[in-house]
Write a protein that holds these residues in place. Structure first.
Motif, short mmCIF file in Angstrom:
data_model
loop_
_atom_site.label_atom_id
_atom_site.label_comp_id
_atom_site.label_asym_id
_atom_site.label_seq_id
_atom_site.Cartn_x
_atom_site.Cartn_y
_atom_site.Cartn_z
N ALA A 41 0.83 -1.21 0.00
CA ALA A 41 0.00 0.00 0.00
C ALA A 41 0.86 1.26 0.00
O ALA A 41 0.57 2.23 -0.71
N LEU A 42 1.93 1.26 0.79
CA LEU A 42 2.82 2.42 0.80
C LEU A 42 3.53 2.56 -0.54
O LEU A 42 3.69 3.68 -1.05
N ALA A 43 3.96 1.45 -1.11
CA ALA A 43 4.62 1.50 -2.42
C ALA A 43 3.69 2.13 -3.45
O ALA A 43 4.12 2.96 -4.27
N ARG A 44 2.43 1.77 -3.43
CA ARG A 44 1.47 2.36 -4.38
C ARG A 44 1.34 3.86 -4.16
O ARG A 44 1.31 4.65 -5.12
N SER A 45 1.29 4.28 -2.91
CA SER A 45 1.14 5.70 -2.61
C SER A 45 2.37 6.48 -3.06
O SER A 45 2.25 7.56 -3.66
N LEU A 46 3.56 5.96 -2.80
CA LEU A 46 4.79 6.64 -3.20
C LEU A 46 4.94 6.66 -4.73
O LEU A 46 5.39 7.66 -5.30
N ALA A 47 4.56 5.55 -5.37
CA ALA A 47 4.65 5.49 -6.83
C ALA A 47 3.78 6.56 -7.47
O ALA A 47 4.18 7.20 -8.46
N GLU A 48 2.60 6.79 -6.93
CA GLU A 48 1.71 7.82 -7.47
C GLU A 48 2.33 9.20 -7.35
O GLU A 48 2.03 10.09 -8.15
N ALA A 49 3.22 9.38 -6.37
CA ALA A 49 3.88 10.66 -6.16
C ALA A 49 5.20 10.77 -6.94
O ALA A 49 5.92 11.76 -6.80
N GLY A 50 5.50 9.75 -7.74
CA GLY A 50 6.67 9.82 -8.60
C GLY A 50 7.97 9.30 -8.01
O GLY A 50 9.04 9.51 -8.58
N TRP A 51 7.89 8.59 -6.89
CA TRP A 51 9.10 8.02 -6.29
C TRP A 51 9.61 6.86 -7.13
O TRP A 51 8.83 6.09 -7.72
N HIS A 52 10.93 6.70 -7.14
CA HIS A 52 11.55 5.47 -7.65
C HIS A 52 11.60 4.48 -6.49
O HIS A 52 12.04 4.82 -5.39
N LEU A 53 11.15 3.25 -6.75
CA LEU A 53 11.00 2.27 -5.68
C LEU A 53 11.85 1.04 -5.93
O LEU A 53 11.89 0.51 -7.04
N VAL A 54 12.50 0.59 -4.86
CA VAL A 54 13.15 -0.72 -4.84
C VAL A 54 12.41 -1.53 -3.79
O VAL A 54 12.36 -1.14 -2.61
N LEU A 55 11.82 -2.63 -4.22
CA LEU A 55 10.93 -3.42 -3.37
C LEU A 55 11.52 -4.80 -3.13
O LEU A 55 12.09 -5.41 -4.03
N THR A 56 11.33 -5.29 -1.90
CA THR A 56 11.78 -6.64 -1.60
C THR A 56 10.77 -7.36 -0.73
O THR A 56 10.01 -6.74 0.03
N ALA A 57 10.72 -8.68 -0.87
CA ALA A 57 9.89 -9.57 -0.07
C ALA A 57 10.32 -10.99 -0.40
O ALA A 57 11.03 -11.22 -1.39
N ARG A 58 9.89 -11.92 0.40
CA ARG A 58 10.28 -13.32 0.15
C ARG A 58 9.50 -13.94 -1.00
O ARG A 58 10.01 -14.78 -1.71
N GLY A 59 8.24 -13.54 -1.17
CA GLY A 59 7.41 -14.13 -2.21
C GLY A 59 7.70 -13.50 -3.56
O GLY A 59 7.20 -12.41 -3.88
N ALA A 60 8.50 -14.18 -4.37
CA ALA A 60 8.97 -13.59 -5.63
C ALA A 60 7.83 -13.29 -6.59
O ALA A 60 7.82 -12.23 -7.23
N ALA A 61 6.88 -14.19 -6.73
CA ALA A 61 5.80 -14.00 -7.71
C ALA A 61 4.97 -12.76 -7.38
O ALA A 61 4.71 -11.92 -8.26
N ASP A 62 4.54 -12.63 -6.14
CA ASP A 62 3.75 -11.47 -5.74
C ASP A 62 4.56 -10.19 -5.84
O ASP A 62 4.03 -9.13 -6.22
N LEU A 63 5.84 -10.28 -5.50
CA LEU A 63 6.69 -9.09 -5.57
C LEU A 63 6.86 -8.63 -7.01
O LEU A 63 6.78 -7.43 -7.30
N GLU A 64 7.12 -9.56 -7.91
CA GLU A 64 7.30 -9.20 -9.32
C GLU A 64 6.02 -8.59 -9.88
O GLU A 64 6.06 -7.64 -10.67
#
Length: 218
Positions: A17-40
């Motif tokens: 949810a935070l990634a979506r909010s920051l993306a809407e504001a034009g941030w460049h995002l590097v995301l990580t999590a254990r679940g590769a499929a959902d993360l991709e």
């Protein structure tokens, strides 16, 4: 200048949810999590960089820090719940407790240490996601709460040691997430706050940049 954020536990819940909010504001995002499929899937939706892996793995921490030579925001959101059903402390298995400490305390510190040079250079900010279980005596939550209490004190001292970096330890309150459902059941979790609402408050915090400290997001 484009702002860059690194968010752990970003494939679902508050992290996504935070990634979506920051993306809407034009941030460049590097995301990580254990679940590769959902993360991709999340990264493709947001035009972000996905680096799947386990934050307790030193090699993964090195890959993450290498991906953000310039960094404005680190969000340590990845967290473990521990043993379920939640046991009383008298019967809490010690090896799972050690593993929980590794996930909820040691791993965030390792990532902070690895990214501090980049954060200092940009006068960036760190958000460590905590819980009211850190200071509330809730039966069954002793193991999880102890790790979050440790993370809060780590954050408190870090804020004193790093005056040029904002450090917030943020209590999101109860949210409708998979973790809460695992702890209290689907029905009670469904009545909790939408993570998107909490993420909006967290984004406002980052924008306004108050003094370092503990914040409640609800």
């Amino acid at each position: 200048m484009t702002n860059t954020a690194l968010i752990t536990g970003a494939s679902r819940g508050l992290g996504l949810a935070l990634a979506r909010s920051l993306a809407e504001a034009g941030w460049h995002l590097v995301l990580t999590a254990r679940g590769a499929a959902d993360l991709e899937k999340a990264a493709a939706e947001l035009g972000a960089t996905a680096i799947p892996g386990d934050v307790t793995d030193p090699g993964h921490v090195a890959r993450l820090s290498g991906a953000v030579p310039e960094l404005d925001l680190l969000v340590n959101n990845a967290s473990g719940l521990g043993v379920t059903p939640l046991p009383p402390l008298a019967g809490y298995p010690l090896e799972p407790f050690r593993e929980l400490l590794e996930t909820n305390v040691t791993a965030p510190l390792a990532l902070i240490q690895a990214t501090l040079p980049a954060l200092r250079a940009r006068r960036g900010a760190i958000v460590n996601i905590t819980s009211d279980a850190a200071n509330g005596a809730y039966e069954g939550w002793g193991g999880y709460g102890a790790t979050k209490a440790a993370l809060e004190q780590l954050s408190n001292v870090l804020a004193a040691e790093e005056p040029d970096v904002a450090v917030w330890w943020a209590d999101p309150g109860e949210m409708n997430t998979r973790m809460l459902a695992d702890a209290v059941g689907e029905q009670e979790a469904a009545a909790a706050t939408d993570p998107a609402k909490v993420a909006a408050t967290l984004h406002d915090l980052v924008r306004s940049r108050p003094a370092s400290g503990r914040v409640s997001l609800q």
